[in-house]
Design a protein around this motif. Structure first.
Motif, mmCIF file in Angstrom:
data_model
loop_
_atom_site.group_PDB
_atom_site.id
_atom_site.type_symbol
_atom_site.label_atom_id
_atom_site.label_comp_id
_atom_site.label_asym_id
_atom_site.label_seq_id
_atom_site.Cartn_x
_atom_site.Cartn_y
_atom_site.Cartn_z
ATOM 1 N N GLY A 109 0.807 -1.214 0.000
ATOM 2 C CA GLY A 109 0.000 0.000 0.000
ATOM 3 C C GLY A 109 0.838 1.262 0.000
ATOM 4 N N VAL A 110 0.420 2.232 0.815
ATOM 5 C CA VAL A 110 1.092 3.532 0.907
ATOM 6 C C VAL A 110 1.464 3.789 2.360
ATOM 7 N N ALA A 111 2.304 4.805 2.582
ATOM 8 C CA ALA A 111 2.747 5.148 3.933
ATOM 9 C C ALA A 111 1.582 5.689 4.766
ATOM 10 N N LEU A 112 1.582 5.353 6.051
ATOM 11 C CA LEU A 112 0.543 5.836 6.962
ATOM 12 C C LEU A 112 0.771 7.316 7.240
ATOM 13 N N ALA A 113 -0.280 8.098 7.098
ATOM 14 C CA ALA A 113 -0.229 9.541 7.359
ATOM 15 C C ALA A 113 -1.391 9.915 8.269
ATOM 16 N N THR A 114 -1.178 10.889 9.125
ATOM 17 C CA THR A 114 -2.227 11.302 10.047
ATOM 18 C C THR A 114 -1.975 12.731 10.516
ATOM 19 N N PHE A 115 -3.049 13.439 10.839
ATOM 20 C CA PHE A 115 -2.944 14.801 11.356
ATOM 21 C C PHE A 115 -4.106 15.053 12.306
ATOM 22 N N GLY A 116 -3.993 16.095 13.118
ATOM 23 C CA GLY A 116 -5.065 16.359 14.065
ATOM 24 C C GLY A 116 -4.889 17.664 14.803
ATOM 25 N N ILE A 117 -5.822 17.919 15.705
ATOM 26 C CA ILE A 117 -5.793 19.090 16.570
ATOM 27 C C ILE A 117 -6.115 18.622 17.977
ATOM 28 N N GLU A 118 -5.496 19.246 18.982
ATOM 29 C CA GLU A 118 -5.674 18.770 20.347
ATOM 30 C C GLU A 118 -5.714 19.939 21.333
ATOM 31 N N LYS A 119 -6.287 19.628 22.491
ATOM 32 C CA LYS A 119 -6.462 20.629 23.547
ATOM 33 C C LYS A 119 -5.992 20.036 24.869
ATOM 34 N N ARG A 120 -5.149 20.785 25.579
ATOM 35 C CA ARG A 120 -4.670 20.358 26.889
ATOM 36 C C ARG A 120 -5.504 21.023 27.970
ATOM 37 N N ASN A 162 -8.315 13.391 15.455
ATOM 38 C CA ASN A 162 -7.344 13.135 14.397
ATOM 39 C C ASN A 162 -7.996 12.487 13.183
ATOM 40 N N PHE A 163 -7.252 12.516 12.060
ATOM 41 C CA PHE A 163 -7.697 11.939 10.799
ATOM 42 C C PHE A 163 -6.520 11.174 10.193
ATOM 43 N N SER A 164 -6.762 9.921 9.798
ATOM 44 C CA SER A 164 -5.686 9.062 9.316
ATOM 45 C C SER A 164 -6.148 8.293 8.085
ATOM 46 N N ASN A 165 -5.171 7.845 7.281
ATOM 47 C CA ASN A 165 -5.513 7.013 6.127
ATOM 48 C C ASN A 165 -5.450 5.525 6.458
ATOM 49 N N SER A 166 -5.376 5.187 7.748
ATOM 50 C CA SER A 166 -5.365 3.798 8.200
ATOM 51 C C SER A 166 -5.886 3.746 9.627
ATOM 52 N N ASP A 226 -4.417 6.270 -0.437
ATOM 53 C CA ASP A 226 -4.424 7.649 0.057
ATOM 54 C C ASP A 226 -5.784 8.320 -0.100
ATOM 55 N N THR A 227 -6.797 7.560 -0.461
ATOM 56 C CA THR A 227 -8.117 8.145 -0.686
ATOM 57 C C THR A 227 -9.085 7.898 0.462
ATOM 58 N N ASP A 228 -8.858 6.855 1.260
ATOM 59 C CA ASP A 228 -9.710 6.582 2.421
ATOM 60 C C ASP A 228 -9.124 7.262 3.653
ATOM 61 N N TRP A 229 -9.938 8.071 4.323
ATOM 62 C CA TRP A 229 -9.505 8.763 5.537
ATOM 63 C C TRP A 229 -10.514 8.502 6.650
ATOM 64 N N PHE A 230 -9.989 8.221 7.836
ATOM 65 C CA PHE A 230 -10.808 7.809 8.970
ATOM 66 C C PHE A 230 -10.654 8.808 10.117
ATOM 67 N N MET A 231 -11.767 9.123 10.727
ATOM 68 C CA MET A 231 -11.744 10.023 11.875
ATOM 69 C C MET A 231 -11.469 9.218 13.144
ATOM 70 N N GLY A 232 -10.796 9.838 14.089
ATOM 71 C CA GLY A 232 -10.524 9.177 15.359
ATOM 72 C C GLY A 232 -10.240 10.186 16.451
ATOM 73 N N PHE A 233 -9.968 9.670 17.644
ATOM 74 C CA PHE A 233 -9.581 10.559 18.732
ATOM 75 C C PHE A 233 -8.711 9.809 19.731
ATOM 76 N N ASN A 234 -7.896 10.568 20.455
ATOM 77 C CA ASN A 234 -7.081 10.071 21.572
ATOM 78 C C ASN A 234 -7.398 10.898 22.806
ATOM 79 N N ILE A 235 -7.398 10.237 23.944
ATOM 80 C CA ILE A 235 -7.521 10.925 25.234
ATOM 81 C C ILE A 235 -6.426 10.390 26.151
ATOM 82 N N THR A 236 -5.607 11.285 26.695
ATOM 83 C CA THR A 236 -4.534 10.901 27.611
ATOM 84 C C THR A 236 -4.774 11.518 28.979
ATOM 85 N N ARG A 237 -4.480 10.743 30.004
ATOM 86 C CA ARG A 237 -4.590 11.250 31.384
ATOM 87 C C ARG A 237 -3.285 10.939 32.110
#
Length: 328
Positions: free
Chosen positions: A275-286, A295-299, A314-325
């Motif tokens: 396939g292709v390389a995994l790419a991802t981007f996002g925005i976060e708040k502390r 975040n949004f990723s192609n995998s 590189d055409t399928d993009w999936f929404m996600g989220f992370n929460i850290t404590r």
């Protein structure tokens, strides 16, 4: 005495040592590394006093979390302290079908998700370890040692990161031959460079052994001999390589006092790389000891070997989220 005019100093710059063949991945990696190394460091006095030992529990505004979406950062975890992380990757591609169809499933939220739970612990100063499990029954154990810290005399931080992960909760599946690689291990050097309290950049060359966990070579050998194994029908059969050499590139930029934008890209240099390389981007708040990230990723992948396997396209993009404590 007559005044003698001294010759003007030469200001010729040395030629760049970063000369790669014309190749998209190579050019981007080279540019990122050049930016990483040539970035101006904080000015320091000629006779700098020894820096006091940093407080590992103090807030690091430019490195507020232990990961940039999937890949690790060089944030230290204080001794005998811990942190917990939840990851979600929704299974429906945002680009599948029309926008109306995506809206009907609430941008994929109604279509299930791959969920991960992580716990990490500070074993000693500079050493942390943890466990991460995803809902596809993959378990990843990891350790990270802080070898060199960025300072007035050292332009970057260097950590050593190692992981081992197993499918099916670390149990053997129905493919039980010696060739079958159901466990994947990795070793990497993680380099980071922070710029004031604004941005952090990361370069992580990594070797992932058995990234092709359902051994392609084993399945192809069985099929060549006319053996029928049920799991081989679903095994990945792209080439015969079992290992991957990759370079993780990540950044976190602080745009407001507690708001950040993040991005990662993980090109594979050699070995198993479907396939292709995994790419991802996002925005976060502390907020206090919490970090909330969209975040949004192609995998859907989030472990090191899943990152090595890349994305289907590189055409399928999936929404996600992370929460850290953090518990400190």
């Amino acid at each position: 005495m007559r005044n003698q005019q001294l010759p003007a100093p030469s200001h010729q710059l040395p030629a760049s040592s970063c000369e790669l063949p014309v190749h998209t991945h190579g050019a981007v990696v080279c540019a990122f590394v050049a930016l990483f190394l040539l970035m101006p460091a904080a000015a320091h006095a000629q006779q700098a006093a020894p820096a006091p030992k940093p407080d590992d529990g103090a807030l690091n505004v430019v490195q507020p979390d232990f990961t940039v979406i999937n890949l690790p950062t060089t944030l230290r975890l204080p001794k005998m302290k811990s942190a917990f992380r939840v990851t979600h990757r929704f299974a429906r591609s945002l680009t599948r079908g029309t926008f109306g169809q995506a809206a009907e499933s609430f941008l994929g939220i109604d279509d299930g998700a791959q969920i991960g739970l992580e716990y990490r612990f500070g074993v000693m100063r500079g050493l942390q370890a943890g466990i991460y499990r995803t809902s596809d029954k993959t378990i990843e154990l990891f350790g990270q040692y802080d070898a060199i810290r960025q300072s007035e005399t050292m332009p970057f931080t260097v950590d050593i990161v190692s992981t081992i992960e197993g499918l099916n909760n670390f149990h053997k599946g129905s493919l039980v031959d010696k060739e079958d690689n159901e466990y994947a291990t990795s070793i990497s050097a993680l380099l980071s460079r922070t710029v004031g309290d604004v941005a952090a950049f990361y370069v992580q060359p990594a070797f992932v052994a058995h990234s092709n966990v359902l051994s392609t070579a084993g399945c192809l050998e069985h099929l060549a001999h006319g053996h029928v194994l049920p799991d081989c029908a679903a095994a990945q059969t792209t080439g015969i390589d079992a290992n991957t050499l990759l370079v993780g590139l990540s950044t976190r930029v602080r745009i407001l006092s507690a708001t950040y934008v993040v991005a990662s890209w993980t090109p594979r240099a050699s070995g198993f790389r479907p396939g292709v390389a995994l790419a991802t981007f996002g925005i976060e708040k502390r907020i206090g000891g919490h970090m909330f990230q969209l975040n949004f990723s192609n995998s859907l992948g989030s472990t090191m070997s899943q990152t090595a396997r890349g994305a289907t396209n590189d055409t399928d993009w999936f929404m996600g989220f992370n929460i850290t404590r953090k518990f400190f």
